[in-house]
Design a protein around this motif. Sequence first.
Motif, short mmCIF file in Angstrom:
data_model
loop_
_atom_site.label_atom_id
_atom_site.label_comp_id
_atom_site.label_asym_id
_atom_site.label_seq_id
_atom_site.Cartn_x
_atom_site.Cartn_y
_atom_site.Cartn_z
N TYR A 145 3.69 -4.50 9.65
CA TYR A 145 3.14 -2.92 10.26
C TYR A 145 4.40 -2.28 8.87
N ALA A 146 3.89 -1.13 8.76
CA ALA A 146 4.71 -0.15 7.70
C ALA A 146 5.35 0.90 8.70
N VAL A 147 5.64 1.55 8.16
CA VAL A 147 6.16 2.95 8.96
C VAL A 147 6.58 4.06 7.58
N ILE A 148 5.27 5.02 7.37
CA ILE A 148 5.87 5.73 5.53
C ILE A 148 5.92 7.23 6.21
N GLN A 149 6.28 7.46 5.57
CA GLN A 149 5.76 9.25 5.99
C GLN A 149 4.45 9.99 4.83
N PRO A 150 3.94 11.25 5.80
CA PRO A 150 3.30 11.74 4.87
C PRO A 150 2.44 11.20 3.84
N GLY A 151 3.19 11.25 3.19
CA GLY A 151 2.95 12.06 1.55
C GLY A 151 2.59 10.29 0.71
N VAL A 152 2.90 8.95 1.75
CA VAL A 152 2.79 8.33 0.78
C VAL A 152 1.35 8.20 0.64
N ARG A 153 1.05 7.04 -0.91
CA ARG A 153 -0.44 7.16 -1.31
C ARG A 153 -0.63 5.09 -1.16
N GLN A 154 -1.78 5.58 -1.09
CA GLN A 154 -2.49 3.87 -1.20
C GLN A 154 -1.71 3.16 -2.70
N GLY A 155 -1.57 3.63 -3.77
CA GLY A 155 -1.05 2.18 -5.01
C GLY A 155 0.30 2.55 -4.31
N GLN A 156 1.01 3.49 -3.81
CA GLN A 156 2.92 3.13 -3.50
C GLN A 156 2.67 2.54 -2.44
N LEU A 157 1.83 2.09 -0.89
CA LEU A 157 1.98 1.47 -0.24
C LEU A 157 1.59 0.02 -1.14
N PHE A 158 0.51 -0.67 -1.80
CA PHE A 158 -0.56 -1.33 -1.61
C PHE A 158 0.88 -1.99 -2.47
N THR A 159 1.42 -1.38 -3.69
CA THR A 159 2.22 -2.03 -4.44
C THR A 159 3.61 -3.09 -3.72
N GLU A 160 3.87 -2.30 -2.74
CA GLU A 160 5.49 -2.24 -2.56
C GLU A 160 5.00 -3.53 -1.13
N LEU A 161 4.28 -3.62 -0.37
CA LEU A 161 3.20 -4.71 0.34
C LEU A 161 2.94 -6.29 -0.61
N MET A 162 2.96 -5.91 -1.79
CA MET A 162 1.92 -6.78 -2.82
C MET A 162 3.95 -7.80 -2.78
N LYS A 163 4.89 -6.57 -2.71
CA LYS A 163 6.77 -7.67 -3.41
C LYS A 163 6.70 -8.28 -1.99
#
Length: 81
Positions: free
Chosen positions: A19-37
Amino acid sequence: MLQMKRMNQIEEINVEDRYAVIQPGVRQGQLFTELMKVGLTYRLRGGPAGSVLANFACSSGDNHGQHGASRTNRYLRASSG
């Protein structure tokens, strides 16, 4: 109107529990990139500039593109290499 442009931090990515805890302004590409890492991925809905929160809220947490009635906690999965 709320402007959440600067609320774009990823607070936590828990690989073990997927799971990921994010703030409301996180964009799809931003989260996807960090998850791939960290070896995780999920099915993008809407495009890389779209809001992750809006996507999950509008779809009620359901992933209609997969078999069965998946819930939000099943979105993250280990990437295949």
